[in-house]
Design an enzyme around this catalytic site. Structure first.
Site, short mmCIF file in Angstrom:
data_model
loop_
_atom_site.label_atom_id
_atom_site.label_comp_id
_atom_site.label_asym_id
_atom_site.label_seq_id
_atom_site.Cartn_x
_atom_site.Cartn_y
_atom_site.Cartn_z
N ARG A 81 -2.14 1.05 3.33
CA ARG A 81 -0.96 1.06 2.48
C ARG A 81 -0.65 -0.37 2.04
O ARG A 81 -0.49 -1.25 2.89
CB ARG A 81 0.22 1.65 3.27
N HIS A 125 7.84 -3.13 -3.12
CA HIS A 125 8.11 -3.66 -1.79
C HIS A 125 8.82 -5.00 -1.97
O HIS A 125 8.30 -6.06 -1.61
CB HIS A 125 6.82 -3.77 -0.98
N GLU A 170 11.78 0.92 1.81
CA GLU A 170 13.03 0.53 2.47
C GLU A 170 14.12 0.10 1.49
O GLU A 170 14.53 -1.07 1.47
CB GLU A 170 12.78 -0.60 3.47
N ASN A 299 9.75 4.21 8.31
CA ASN A 299 9.40 2.94 8.97
C ASN A 299 10.29 2.81 10.19
O ASN A 299 11.51 2.94 10.08
CB ASN A 299 9.64 1.75 8.04
N TYR A 301 11.21 0.53 13.76
CA TYR A 301 11.03 -0.63 14.64
C TYR A 301 11.89 -0.55 15.89
O TYR A 301 11.42 -0.74 16.99
CB TYR A 301 11.31 -1.93 13.88
N GLU A 376 5.36 2.49 8.64
CA GLU A 376 5.36 1.19 9.31
C GLU A 376 5.85 1.36 10.73
O GLU A 376 6.82 2.07 10.97
CB GLU A 376 6.31 0.17 8.64
C1 PNW Z 1 10.12 -4.17 7.19
N1 PNW Z 1 16.08 -5.00 9.32
O1 PNW Z 1 11.13 -5.08 7.07
C2 PNW Z 1 9.31 -4.38 5.93
O2 PNW Z 1 8.98 -3.21 5.25
C3 PNW Z 1 8.15 -5.28 6.11
O3 PNW Z 1 7.85 -5.89 4.90
C4 PNW Z 1 8.45 -6.26 7.22
O4 PNW Z 1 7.49 -7.27 7.32
C5 PNW Z 1 8.55 -5.45 8.50
O5 PNW Z 1 9.48 -4.41 8.38
C6 PNW Z 1 8.88 -6.28 9.73
O6 PNW Z 1 10.14 -6.88 9.60
C7 PNW Z 1 12.33 -5.00 7.70
O7 PNW Z 1 16.72 -6.05 9.30
C8 PNW Z 1 13.12 -6.14 7.62
O8 PNW Z 1 16.52 -3.95 9.80
C9 PNW Z 1 14.36 -6.13 8.17
C10 PNW Z 1 14.82 -4.98 8.78
C11 PNW Z 1 14.04 -3.84 8.85
C12 PNW Z 1 12.78 -3.86 8.31
#
Ligand code: PNW
Length: 475
Positions: A81, A125, A170, A299, A301, A376
């Site tokens: 991707r 993006h 996002e 995505n 995290y 992601e």
């Molecule tokens: C995502 N937050 O970014 C993006 O899609 C990517 O480009 C990035 O490198 C990756 O996650 C890691 O950070 C985020 O603040 C940036 O919640 C910030 C947030 C979430 C996702």
């Protein structure tokens, strides 16, 4: 005799992939007629990124894409991707496509296909052509129409060879980090503009989805990638539940409401009434946004933990969205963010794989017939080569292992998850954090731009090759 352990097996056609984005890896920012995007402007503004890092060179993927595709093949990736730089295709954000710009992506796609790797294209993006920001950016309705035109041009050029399409990555980050907290480009801190941006991103998604379908073969699939947070209240106290509801509306419902259900949550209107009257939501917009989709990208995290604000609510923010005096949550000053307990990655984000299961089950309910992809998931660590030049990253392997275990549990619980894209293929420009945060399965030495697969890349290759998770993490 030890117990025989059954390896965790994924469906045979499960799509094992990795993700990147254009500004984070390409470099070559002045080549082929490319004009600046808002991220060029922002990263060149003093104080906006760590150490003043920019994507001018990034990891030079623009020139090294063949080598990078070879690495993907070595990792056994079934899919890749990546995103397209709008200002390579339309330097002013409007008008005819620049063939040199499209040619780069055609070559990349052909290289992927020749290695049997399925391309998944993200159209946006975060790198809006600066010309369009100068005209008002996402808070302006016209940007949504410009995006639909751009989508159509790219769909015409690549629709014959790319089956998987993602309109936006996002939109939450685009609207709220870009226009409310200002930690992302274009760095504006205008809560009402952020909500306008959210609506116009929704409209852009809907119009682009229709535009893509009008020019592409019907077999192609169109999706969006949302960074939907699992939002948890600290207690079942009604005030904490209300706080979680508010953040869920502002993080998730503001996008999936119109996209999946054709309506904004009523509670979102109430929560933001002091900031905006939503008069920019015009007749017909919700129908335009509510397009049938073929899949939903998520995505993931870390989850969010919130409560109603107490007297001490003005303390340091713990929402992990970067340092800013301005909140990315318009209308939510009465909400407090808490650090989720547990180990954290280099980003300070708590490792909580159960949030991935929670999210997948939530969207299984929210969109019962929509195939889901994790577009992601991954972790940043301060990786360093050992004296032999090898990069050993057991923490990342453990992160991936635990999240894939939870993904598998969601499959067992009925979630229709079709694939997983790790973030990221290789170390890259981590937005306002610059090059200090390494998310890659492949290590990049920024002095030489040499690529070295980390132990996680070999581990992931084995997972992709066998379609099973090894029972224990042996890094
Ligand atoms: C995502 N937050 O970014 C993006 O899609 C990517 O480009 C990035 O490198 C990756 O996650 C890691 O950070 C985020 O603040 C940036 O919640 C910030 C947030 C979430 C996702």
């Amino acid at each position: 005799m030890p117990e025989p352990v059954t390896p965790v097996a994924f469906p045979p056609d499960f799509l094992w992939g990795a993700s990147t984005s254009a500004y984070q890896i390409e470099g070559a920012v002045r080549e082929g007629g490319r004009t600046p995007s808002i991220w060029d402007t922002f990263s060149h503004t003093p104080g906006k990124t760590a150490d003043g890092d920019t994507g001018d060179i990034a990891v030079d993927h623009y020139h090294r894409y063949r080598e990078d595709v070879a690495l993907m093949a070595e990792m056994g990736l079934k899919a890749y991707r990546f995103s397209i730089s709008w200002s390579r295709v339309q330097p002013t954000g409007r008008g005819p496509a620049v063939q040199v710009g499209l040619d780069f992506y055609r070559r990349l796609v052909d290289e992927l296909l020749s290695h049997g790797i399925k391309p998944a294209v993200t159209l946006y993006h975060w790198d809006l052509p600066q010309h369009l920001e100068d005209a008002g950016g996402w808070p302006e309705r016209d940007t949504a129409y410009r995006f639909a035109d751009y989508a159509q041009l790219v769909g015409e050029a690549l629709g014959d060879r790319v089956e998987q399409w993602i309109t936006l990555n996002e939109p939450w980050c685009v609207a709220f980090l870009g226009y409310a907290s200002g930690v992302h480009a274009p760095g504006r801190t205008e809560p009402e503009a952020a909500l306008r941006a959210a609506h116009h991103l929704n409209l852009a998604h809907g119009l682009a989805t229709s535009a893509l379908r009008s020019v592409m073969p019907a077999r192609n699939s169109v999706a969006v990638s949302l960074n939907s947070s699992a939002v948890r209240p600290v207690s079942q106290d009604p005030a904490d539940l209300a706080a979680a509801r508010k953040i869920d509306d502002l993080a998730n419902g503001v996008f999936h409401g119109p996209m999946l259900h054709g309506a904004y949550p009523q509670s979102l209107f109430e929560a933001t009434a002091s900031i905006t009257d939503w008069s920019y939501v015009l007749d017909g917009d919700l129908a335009a946004i509510h397009q049938p989709l073929d899949a939903l990208g998520l995505n993931y995290y870390t989850p969010a933990l919130v409560s109603a604000a107490t007297g001490a609510a003005s303390g340091p923010r713990a929402d992990g969205h970067g340092a800013s005096d301005h909140s990315p949550w318009p209308g939510a000053d009465d909400v407090m963010f808490h650090q989720t307990p547990g180990d954290r990655t280099q980003m300070g984000w708590t490792i909580d794989p159960t949030g991935l299961h929670e999210l997948l089950m939530r969207y299984t309910r929210e969109a019962p017939n929509l195939p889901l992809y994790i577009t992601e998931n991954g972790a940043a660590y301060d990786d360093k080569p050992d004296p032999e030049g090898r990069v050993h990253d057991p923490e990342r392997i453990a992160y991936l292992h635990s999240h894939l275990t939870e993904l598998h549990r969601a499959l067992s619980d009925g979630a229709d998850v079709r694939g997983y894209f790790l973030w990221s293929l290789m170390d890259n420009f981590e937005w306002s954090f610059g090059y200090g945060k390494r998310f890659g399965a492949v290590y990049v030495d920024y002095a030489t731009l040499t690529r070295t697969p980390k132990s996680s890349a070999r581990w992931y290759a084995e997972v992709a090759r066998t379609g099973t998770l090894p029972p224990a993490v042996d890094a």
